[in-house]
Design a protein around this motif. Structure first.
Motif, PDB file in Angstrom:
ATOM      1  N   UNK A  43      78.226  65.388 121.976  1.00 12.44           N
ATOM      2  CA  UNK A  43      78.920  64.098 122.060  1.00 12.44           C
ATOM      3  C   UNK A  43      78.114  63.106 122.901  1.00 12.44           C
ATOM      4  N   UNK A  44      76.827  63.037 122.617  1.00  9.78           N
ATOM      5  CA  UNK A  44      75.941  62.154 123.371  1.00  9.78           C
ATOM      6  C   UNK A  44      76.107  60.725 122.860  1.00  9.78           C
ATOM      7  N   UNK A  45      76.429  59.809 123.739  1.00 11.42           N
ATOM      8  CA  UNK A  45      76.533  58.390 123.411  1.00 11.42           C
ATOM      9  C   UNK A  45      75.516  57.634 124.259  1.00 11.42           C
ATOM     10  N   UNK A  46      75.664  56.337 124.354  1.00 13.25           N
ATOM     11  CA  UNK A  46      74.703  55.566 125.141  1.00 13.25           C
ATOM     12  C   UNK A  46      74.916  55.738 126.629  1.00 13.25           C
ATOM     13  N   UNK A  47      76.162  55.960 127.071  1.00 14.08           N
ATOM     14  CA  UNK A  47      76.465  56.039 128.495  1.00 14.08           C
ATOM     15  C   UNK A  47      77.208  57.300 128.897  1.00 14.08           C
ATOM     16  N   UNK A  48      77.513  58.175 127.948  1.00 15.15           N
ATOM     17  CA  UNK A  48      78.283  59.376 128.249  1.00 15.15           C
ATOM     18  C   UNK A  48      77.744  60.566 127.461  1.00 15.15           C
ATOM     19  N   UNK A  49      78.121  61.753 127.914  1.00 17.33           N
ATOM     20  CA  UNK A  49      77.794  62.987 127.204  1.00 17.33           C
ATOM     21  C   UNK A  49      78.719  64.083 127.728  1.00 17.33           C
ATOM     22  N   UNK A  50      78.759  65.192 127.035  1.00 17.55           N
ATOM     23  CA  UNK A  50      79.501  66.358 127.488  1.00 17.55           C
ATOM     24  C   UNK A  50      78.566  67.560 127.504  1.00 17.55           C
ATOM     25  N   UNK A  51      78.787  68.444 128.472  1.00 17.54           N
ATOM     26  CA  UNK A  51      78.016  69.681 128.540  1.00 17.54           C
ATOM     27  C   UNK A  51      78.980  70.863 128.488  1.00 17.54           C
ATOM     28  N   UNK A  52      78.519  71.955 127.917  1.00 17.91           N
ATOM     29  CA  UNK A  52      79.305  73.179 127.880  1.00 17.91           C
ATOM     30  C   UNK A  52      78.389  74.355 128.146  1.00 17.91           C
ATOM     31  N   UNK A  53      78.973  75.489 128.449  1.00 16.42           N
ATOM     32  CA  UNK A  53      78.207  76.699 128.723  1.00 16.42           C
ATOM     33  C   UNK A  53      79.072  77.906 128.428  1.00 16.42           C
ATOM     34  N   UNK A  93      83.441  73.250 130.241  1.00 16.44           N
ATOM     35  CA  UNK A  93      82.854  71.985 129.810  1.00 16.44           C
ATOM     36  C   UNK A  93      82.979  70.954 130.926  1.00 16.44           C
ATOM     37  N   UNK A  94      82.145  69.932 130.841  1.00 18.06           N
ATOM     38  CA  UNK A  94      82.200  68.829 131.803  1.00 18.06           C
ATOM     39  C   UNK A  94      81.866  67.538 131.073  1.00 18.06           C
ATOM     40  N   UNK A  95      82.558  66.469 131.434  1.00 18.87           N
ATOM     41  CA  UNK A  95      82.332  65.141 130.854  1.00 18.87           C
ATOM     42  C   UNK A  95      81.489  64.328 131.824  1.00 18.87           C
ATOM     43  N   UNK A  96      80.397  63.790 131.329  1.00 17.87           N
ATOM     44  CA  UNK A  96      79.453  63.054 132.171  1.00 17.87           C
ATOM     45  C   UNK A  96      79.494  61.580 131.779  1.00 17.87           C
ATOM     46  N   UNK A  97      79.655  60.703 132.746  1.00 18.15           N
ATOM     47  CA  UNK A  97      79.708  59.265 132.474  1.00 18.15           C
ATOM     48  C   UNK A  97      78.664  58.544 133.323  1.00 18.15           C
ATOM     49  N   UNK A  98      78.641  57.233 133.183  1.00 15.88           N
ATOM     50  CA  UNK A  98      77.738  56.374 133.959  1.00 15.88           C
ATOM     51  C   UNK A  98      76.265  56.699 133.708  1.00 15.88           C
ATOM     52  N   UNK A  99      75.951  57.126 132.484  1.00  9.67           N
ATOM     53  CA  UNK A  99      74.560  57.341 132.114  1.00  9.67           C
ATOM     54  C   UNK A  99      73.958  56.023 131.616  1.00  9.67           C
ATOM     55  N   UNK A 100      72.648  55.997 131.482  1.00 14.08           N
ATOM     56  CA  UNK A 100      71.932  54.820 131.014  1.00 14.08           C
ATOM     57  C   UNK A 100      71.430  55.076 129.601  1.00 14.08           C
ATOM     58  N   UNK A 101      71.559  54.081 128.739  1.00 20.36           N
ATOM     59  CA  UNK A 101      71.150  54.240 127.345  1.00 20.36           C
ATOM     60  C   UNK A 101      69.656  54.529 127.230  1.00 20.36           C
ATOM     61  N   UNK A 102      69.311  55.300 126.194  1.00 24.52           N
ATOM     62  CA  UNK A 102      67.912  55.594 125.858  1.00 24.52           C
ATOM     63  C   UNK A 102      67.152  56.170 127.057  1.00 24.52           C
ATOM     64  N   UNK A 103      67.757  57.151 127.709  1.00 18.64           N
ATOM     65  CA  UNK A 103      67.177  57.756 128.903  1.00 18.64           C
ATOM     66  C   UNK A 103      67.221  59.273 128.776  1.00 18.64           C
ATOM     67  N   UNK A 104      66.163  59.951 129.223  1.00 18.81           N
ATOM     68  CA  UNK A 104      66.097  61.409 129.199  1.00 18.81           C
ATOM     69  C   UNK A 104      66.751  61.967 130.455  1.00 18.81           C
ATOM     70  N   UNK A 105      67.615  62.966 130.265  1.00 21.31           N
ATOM     71  CA  UNK A 105      68.272  63.647 131.378  1.00 21.31           C
ATOM     72  C   UNK A 105      68.107  65.153 131.213  1.00 21.31           C
TER      73      UNK A 105
END
Length: 283
Positions: A43-53, A93-105
């Motif tokens: 669920x990667x968007x321009x400013x958010x994503x989710x991670x699971x394990x 799972x975890x919801x990640x916000x406040x990311x920057x568009x077009x950026x590698x994390x």
């Protein structure tokens, strides 16, 4: 006598004829804190994503600690650290916000088994956030598999937790192929999903600042079915919506019902309001 193989641990002190050394409270214990595995970013968007394990075996007693970084190793400090938290509610799972568009994390996760008892870090898993797209935007949903979302498209549960998928043909009603016979189409299994469940599929974010001056038209093909008659199942269908933050959604156009007396594929068209130009990005 039993042939027992013993293990000895030695602490070898070295002198340089300088100052004294001291040691106390020596202990050997079995940690048994295994890391999680199969970290996935979705669920990667321009400013958010989710991670699971996948949870560790045996399960971590106190939860899982994650770090999202643009640079640096886990616990290496605030430089490059974007988000960190410990999940203690049993979730994987975890919801990640406040990311920057077009950026590698880079995503890291470790098990927290007790006080001062953490596993090694699992990861890194690299991902890139999406860049807002310019018009025209087209998507025929011919993805690699049933549960593979198109790149930079996301899924969001509105009511319940039922998933959309992507199929080559359908039943109940029978759909022999997707509209343009390119491979797959979006499938909402409302014949099996509990009444009232709602899930969104969300487009690549669109750069509103690059919108042309004219009207913004949205077209899609919708498969109508006459099954169930005209009186029942009137809430089965789709509602086009837009959002600027993936939280607040506005309806646009009429609700498109699954039922129609004339079954088959039909083109639907709606127009986005000019007021969306007041924002930077729309979904």
């Amino acid at each position: 006598m039993l042939d027992i193989q013993a293990l000895y641990l030695g602490l070898k002190f070295t002198s340089q004829f300088g100052f004294n050394c001291y040691l106390d409270n020596f202990e050997i214990r079995e940690l048994r804190c295994n890391p999680p595995d199969n970290i996935e970013v979705f669920n990667i968007a321009s400013n958010t994503a989710e991670i699971s394990w996948n949870e560790a075996i045996p399960d971590a007693g106190l939860g899982y600690h994650y770090e999202i970084r643009s640079s640096g190793h886990p616990l290496s400090g605030n430089s490059g650290l974007i988000d960190t938290d410990t999940i203690t509610d049993g979730s994987d799972t975890a919801y990640i916000s406040d990311l920057t568009a077009n950026t590698v994390y880079y995503a890291y996760v470790r098990s927290v088994c007790g006080t001062d008892n953490n596993s090694v870090w699992a990861g890194p898993v690299e991902f890139r956030t999406c860049s807002p797209a310019m018009l025209p935007l087209a998507q025929n949903f011919s993805v690699a598999g049933d549960l593979f979302l198109p790149e930079c498209w996301t899924q969001q549960y509105a009511v319940g937790n039922s998933n959309l998928s992507f199929v080559e043909l359908g039943s109940n009603p029978t759909v022999d192929q997707d509209y343009d016979a390119t491979g797959r189409m979006v499938f909402w299994n409302s014949a099996q999903i509990a009444n009232g469940n709602k899930t969104r599929i969300i487009s690549t974010p669109l750069s509103v600042t690059d919108f042309p001056a004219g009207d913004i038209e949205v077209n899609f093909k919708w498969f109508h079915s006459s099954l169930g008659g005209s009186q029942d199942y009137q809430s089965e269908g789709v509602q086009i919506q837009y959002s600027f933050n993936l939280i607040d959604w506005q309806n646009v156009g009429d609700f498109v019902k699954r039922y129609d007396i004339n079954p088959g594929w039909d083109k639907k068209t709606i127009y986005l309001p000019n007021s969306i130009r007041d924002e930077d990005v729309v979904y």
